[in-house]
Design a protein around this motif. Structure first.
Motif, PDB file in Angstrom:
ATOM      1  N   TYR A  37      -1.358   6.053 -15.776  1.00  0.00           N
ATOM      2  CA  TYR A  37      -1.752   4.923 -14.936  1.00  0.00           C
ATOM      3  C   TYR A  37      -2.942   4.209 -15.590  1.00  0.00           C
ATOM      4  O   TYR A  37      -3.502   4.684 -16.589  1.00  0.00           O
ATOM      5  CB  TYR A  37      -2.063   5.416 -13.519  1.00  0.00           C
ATOM      6  N   TYR A  39      -6.053   3.602 -15.233  1.00  0.00           N
ATOM      7  CA  TYR A  39      -7.411   4.124 -15.422  1.00  0.00           C
ATOM      8  C   TYR A  39      -7.399   5.331 -16.350  1.00  0.00           C
ATOM      9  O   TYR A  39      -8.437   5.909 -16.638  1.00  0.00           O
ATOM     10  CB  TYR A  39      -7.956   4.522 -14.046  1.00  0.00           C
ATOM     11  N   GLU A  40      -6.221   5.699 -16.813  1.00  0.00           N
ATOM     12  CA  GLU A  40      -6.048   7.004 -17.484  1.00  0.00           C
ATOM     13  C   GLU A  40      -5.653   6.846 -18.929  1.00  0.00           C
ATOM     14  O   GLU A  40      -4.999   7.709 -19.490  1.00  0.00           O
ATOM     15  CB  GLU A  40      -4.968   7.794 -16.720  1.00  0.00           C
ATOM     16  N   HIS A  42      -6.788   7.303 -21.821  1.00  0.00           N
ATOM     17  CA  HIS A  42      -7.539   8.001 -22.880  1.00  0.00           C
ATOM     18  C   HIS A  42      -6.793   7.909 -24.210  1.00  0.00           C
ATOM     19  O   HIS A  42      -7.396   7.997 -25.270  1.00  0.00           O
ATOM     20  CB  HIS A  42      -7.730   9.478 -22.516  1.00  0.00           C
ATOM     21  N   TYR A  50     -18.063   2.861 -17.717  1.00  0.00           N
ATOM     22  CA  TYR A  50     -17.528   2.883 -16.355  1.00  0.00           C
ATOM     23  C   TYR A  50     -18.124   1.763 -15.523  1.00  0.00           C
ATOM     24  O   TYR A  50     -19.332   1.531 -15.566  1.00  0.00           O
ATOM     25  CB  TYR A  50     -17.841   4.226 -15.687  1.00  0.00           C
ATOM     26  N   GLU A 193      -2.749   4.430  -5.248  1.00  0.00           N
ATOM     27  CA  GLU A 193      -3.652   4.162  -6.370  1.00  0.00           C
ATOM     28  C   GLU A 193      -4.450   2.899  -6.057  1.00  0.00           C
ATOM     29  O   GLU A 193      -3.873   1.811  -5.966  1.00  0.00           O
ATOM     30  CB  GLU A 193      -2.856   3.925  -7.667  1.00  0.00           C
ATOM     31  N   PRO A 194      -5.760   3.012  -5.903  1.00  0.00           N
ATOM     32  CA  PRO A 194      -6.541   1.791  -5.702  1.00  0.00           C
ATOM     33  C   PRO A 194      -6.411   0.896  -6.937  1.00  0.00           C
ATOM     34  O   PRO A 194      -6.053   1.355  -8.027  1.00  0.00           O
ATOM     35  CB  PRO A 194      -7.978   2.304  -5.557  1.00  0.00           C
ATOM     36  N   ILE A 240       2.402   2.205 -12.022  1.00  0.00           N
ATOM     37  CA  ILE A 240       1.659   1.552 -10.949  1.00  0.00           C
ATOM     38  C   ILE A 240       1.749   2.428  -9.711  1.00  0.00           C
ATOM     39  O   ILE A 240       2.846   2.737  -9.246  1.00  0.00           O
ATOM     40  CB  ILE A 240       2.249   0.153 -10.673  1.00  0.00           C
ATOM     41  N   LYS A 269     -13.728   0.672 -17.876  1.00  0.00           N
ATOM     42  CA  LYS A 269     -12.682   0.889 -16.881  1.00  0.00           C
ATOM     43  C   LYS A 269     -13.317   1.007 -15.511  1.00  0.00           C
ATOM     44  O   LYS A 269     -14.441   1.497 -15.371  1.00  0.00           O
ATOM     45  CB  LYS A 269     -11.848   2.113 -17.219  1.00  0.00           C
TER      46      LYS A 269
END
Lengths: 750, 220
Positions: A37, A39-40, A42, A50, A193-194, A240, A269
């Motif tokens: 997603y 925010y993830e 990496h 942040y 998921e916000p 999403i 992020k």
């Protein structure tokens, strides 16, 4: 590919892969925590800073001053962006309020600052050190108070007001009349998921990994807001975590992540904090609705009128609660009216089936009520008043008048309309014959038991959609389109489409979605994604088939793509042979002619609900649910069924618990978290049954499919409310139907 | 136009105090209330040097030694420091269940637990249950029954379901257990009650219940 004549037999009709209840191809990633997603990331952004968003603490007014000193000097802080230092910003076409407020504040929790720090904990702590001095101007926060001054407002796809025949005279003359007021509250999408974004600048080029339903819209809106060329913006939305309309548009997370990253000179992020989501983002606006139905003694509707009031920020839009009333039931004399009040609450906008969802909540109680007045079974009443043409074609009328539709009779037929069959099928399946028409009579131990029914109705929308399809040297098919999968199953039905068209097993298909580098698709919204995006893939596959046939020296019209081969007569060549000199890639899309002007394309259904209401406490439990749907070809019965049960669940929420509570003094939604804004949990939802009627709609696309995801919510809440009435004899017209609205009216406990 | 003079600051002060620092940026503040809210601990914490602490625990069988800001939740330690992003942040307030992980055999909301509280603990996340090519029976059942849609609550649902079945086996009662002396059974009511801490806004509950029931009934 232009789709302007009804579909005939095509490769999709083989139904070797399409129409099968296949497991989702992304399932093994979602269930193992390996789906990525926004925010993830990496994997692509190794060292982000942040961001933490600060929301305005007033509903309307101005920021007199900021004191950022303590926050700036807090450990780890890299940058703080406010309207003072953000540079010139525009506003997206689809944003009613600015995504970065200040000095003017337009609604509560409008973002006014983003703090960027080395760590999440540091950003959050520093944001709490910002001092803001506000000038609070008060505002208008009460829909009912604003109704008197509400103005006509156009409903999506039609004028504000419509009229056919002479409603007033016919209603006055009707021997049986119903006139009632109904209300629906503000609701929140509350997806799991916000809103979240990871932003990276490379010179003046911006990449956003962001949770967004509509990639191409998003690129345009980001570019417009940040005043930069569209070519320099890339959006990626691989997975999403739910949308329901909340992620149709670019929101604060994307813009503030971009601004924060630019200010900090680092990838940034941020996730919109859950407690901000409810007031910062959009919601389904509350409505007040007035419905009048006149019928003759046999139960035929002679007059039907539906008026709706809703509110929004200045420049905003109304809820289209009257939409379905123009199309659902027969009746020679009709009117609808839509009024919009200016409110200073957060922005109202689309949520799953905008318009029909709240409109059907009211209309389908009203129908239950007049059927009872007529001493008719509510299913019989609906069957009697079915229509095969659109009774109020306000879209057409709007050409002649901007506000009031003409009185001419419409002859616009529905492409398919199996509403009656939905009711008949459901009636038998659900055991409707056991319903006692007299309310409050059926007991099961401590429970008062009732059955309720309602129609489901939602239009099917056509919008162009493109894709790129590639045959790799190893025989795999790769599909690329900017279509999104918000839980709907896009990955899977697109893979099924490509597998069917190219004659390969589904595990030979790779689907890549949600990247603005790919051809522009329909995106996800308005239940238009499934039919249009697969039709776009169909078009690209037709083109690829022609390229392959040419490469192999066969006639594409005679070639059959099956079992990994291209066959002409007895001769078969491995599909991969066509790519022996290199991959073959084709790009095309579906575009539509005017079949949706010649035929009204809609989806239909019937919802059946059984509830138990505790005779002593009025606690309401949903005991059984059935939906029968007629919505064109079902591309994957497993994922389509999931869309419907999910919508039924959200409908139970709307019926029994969901309500954003307005603080009318301060102008904000009080219950702005997942404990205060109650949504259905496991304990609220019984086993749900879904039946799809056999249907193909050759007017909709080569796929012959239509939308399903929003049909499923339309009418559910009314079916629940009608079941509660049948159980108790208490009619609640103001949602949600909570026990406090029942308990003092329940029969004495015997 | 209504004014806000009738709201007593003392009441709001109390709310601010109890809501603690997490909610500060989000609470309904006038300027004065915000001032009141950032007194004391929050200032000291943010203005000073972040305090770091060492913590060691195992995640999915692998030992990890971390030196963390003491404010780091177990969820953020997993997601941001160990890059195990299967555990989801849906609310960061313990209200949605998306962050559910299994610690010493018990399911917990990892967003409500500081990482430094888990010295020596054995933690299992969704990544530890199975992989795309070697799924845990519960993961496979979720795929088979389409017990998810967007997928964001899914890891939490699965971790919760796995631990929940162990709770039933261990004889732990729930709110709907009629007889506290008897061994609880995995009835519809028990399953739905025990899973109610895990919200699925897509509304896959009916399918999730079928997936869990199948796993519970299988000899595995």
């Amino acid at each position: 590919m232009k789709f302007d004549t009804p579909a005939t037999t095509n490769p999709i009709d083989q139904l070797k892969v399409i129409g099968k209840p296949l497991d989702r191809i992304d399932g093994r990633f979602k269930t193992t925590g390996t789906a990525r997603y926004s925010y993830e990331r990496h994997d692509v952004v190794p060292n982000p800073a942040y961001g933490h968003v600060l929301g305005a603490a007033i509903a309307k007014g101005r920021i007199k001053s900021f004191d950022l000193a303590a926050a700036k000097s807090a450990p780890g802080v890299l940058a703080i962006v406010t309207a003072d230092n953000a540079g010139a910003l525009d506003k997206g076409k689809n944003n009613t309020a600015k995504l970065l407020g200040g000095p003017e504040i337009e609604h509560y929790h409008q973002a006014i600052a983003v703090v960027v720090a080395e760590s999440f904990e540091q950003a959050r702590a520093a944001a709490q050190l910002i001092r803001v001095d506000y000038q609070d101007d008060g505002g208008s926060f009460d829909l009912r108070a604003g109704m008197a001054d509400a103005k006509p407002a156009k409903v999506l796809g039609g004028p504000a007001d419509s009229a056919v025949g002479d409603f007033a005279t016919a209603f006055a003359a009707a021997p049986v009349q119903l006139e009632q007021m109904y209300s629906t509250p503000d609701e929140s999408h509350a997806m799991m998921e916000p809103h979240a974004t990871t932003a990276v600048w490379d010179g003046d080029r911006l990449t956003l990994w962001t949770s967004n339903q509509m990639i191409a819209w998003g690129v345009g809106e980001v570019a417009k807001t940040l005043k930069m060329p569209k070519e320099n913006v890339r959006l990626v939305s691989e997975y999403i975590g739910g949308g329901f309309g909340s992620k149709l548009f670019v929101r604060t997370d994307a813009i503030l992540a971009a601004l924060g990253a630019r200010a900090a000179g680092r990838p940034v992020k941020l996730t919109l904090q859950r407690a901000l989501v409810f007031n910062n983002t959009t919601h389904r606006p509350a409505t007040v609705q007035r419905i009048r139905i006149g019928a003759d003694k046999d139960g035929k509707i002679t007059a039907i009128g539906h008026e709706s009031w809703s509110g929004d920020l200045p420049g905003g839009k109304p809820d289209g609660a009257v939409s379905q009333t123009r199309q659902l039931y027969a009746g020679a004399n009709r009117m609808t009216a839509t009024r919009l009040a200016v409110l200073d609450l957060p922005e109202g906008n689309a949520m799953r089936a905008p318009g029909e969802a709240s409109g059907m909540m009211a209309l389908e109680i009203a129908v239950d009520e007049i059927a009872e007045k007529l001493a008719m079974d509510p299913i019989e009443f609906r069957i009697l008043n079915d229509t095969q043409v659109v009774p109020d074609n306000a879209k057409e009328a709007s050409k002649e008048s901007q506000t009031v539709g003409s009185a001419s009779k419409s002859e616009l037929p529905f492409s398919q309309r199996q509403l009656v069959q939905c009711f008949q099928t459901g009636r038998d399946r659900f055991g409707w014959a056991k319903r006692n028409p007299k309310p409050g009579e059926v007991r099961d131990g401590r429970w008062l038991v009732g059955l309720g029914v309602a129609a489901a109705f939602r239009n099917n929308q056509l919008t162009k959609s493109a894709a790129r399809v590639r045959l790799e040297q190893d025989g795999r098919i790769v599909v690329e389109t900017d279509m999104t999968d918000i839980g709907t199953g896009s990955y899977t039905i697109i893979a099924q489409t490509a597998a069917e068209m190219m004659g390969v097993p589904i595990d030979k298909v790779v689907v890549l979605l949600g990247d603005s580098a790919f051809p522009v698709s329909a995106g996800s919204g308005g239940q238009w994604g499934g039919n249009n995006s697969t039709a776009g893939v169909y078009a690209a596959c037709i083109k690829l088939r022609e390229m392959i046939a040419q490469k192999l020296g066969v006639n594409s019209a005679e070639a059959a793509f099956t079992d990994g081969e291209v066959r002409t007569g007895a001769r078969g060549v491995a599909l991969a042979d066509a790519a022996r000199d290199g991959a073959l890639s084709a790009e095309d899309g579906i575009e539509y002619g005017d079949l949706d002007k010649k035929y009204q394309q809609s989806t239909f259904g019937a919802h059946f609900v059984e509830v138990g209401v505790d005779a002593a406490t009025a606690e309401i439990r949903v005991r059984r649910m059935l939906a029968v749907c007629a919505a064109g070809r079902i591309l994957n019965p497993k994922t389509a069924r999931s869309q419907v049960i999910g919508a039924m669940t959200m409908g139970v929420g709307a019926a029994l618990m969901e309500e954003l509570v307005v603080d009318k003094r301060r102008g904000f939604f009080v219950n702005h978290d997942l404990a205060g804004y109650e949504v259905p949990v496991h304990g609220d939802i019984p086993h749900q049954e879904v039946v799809f009627l056999d249907e193909t709609d050759p007017m909709s696309s080569p796929m012959k499919a239509k939308g399903i995801a929003e049909l499923g919510i339309c009418g559910v809440a009314a079916a629940v409310a009608n079941a509660v009435y049948n159980a108790t004899g208490v009619r609640v017209r103001d949602y949600p139907v909570t026990l406090d609205k029942l308990i003092d009216k329940l029969p004495a406990v015997g | 136009m209504p004014t806000f003079g009738d709201l007593k600051l003392s009441r709001r002060d109390m709310l601010m105090g109890t809501a603690a620092t997490l909610a500060l940026g989000n609470a309904p503040n006038t300027a004065s209330a915000q001032d009141a809210g950032v007194s004391g601990g929050a200032v000291a914490l943010a203005a000073g040097t972040p305090s770091l602490a060492k913590v060691s625990f195992t995640v999915n069988g692998a030992a990890h030694d971390l030196n963390l800001d003491t404010r780091t939740t177990l969820l953020d330690a997993l997601r941001e420091h160990l890059h195990l992003t299967g555990s989801k942040k849906g609310c960061d307030q313990g209200q949605c269940g998306a962050c559910t992980v299994i610690v010493e055999g018990r399911r917990i909301a990892s967003c409500l637990s500081l990482a430094v509280m888990h010295q020596g603990d054995a933690i299992t996340t969704i990544e530890g249950l199975g992989t795309p090519d070697n799924m845990h029976p519960m993961q496979a059942a979720f795929v088979k029954h389409d017990g998810y849609q967007c997928g964001y609550c899914t890891p939490g649902q699965i971790c919760s379901a796995v631990a929940m079945l162990d709770e039933i086996k261990a004889g732990m009662p729930s709110h709907v257990t009629a007889d506290l002396e008897a061994t609880p059974q995995l009835t519809n009511a028990e399953l739905r009650e025990r899973m109610s801490g895990n919200i699925c806004r897509c509304g896959a509950y009916s399918n999730i219940a079928e997936a869990i029931t199948e796993v519970a009934g299988s000899p595995a």
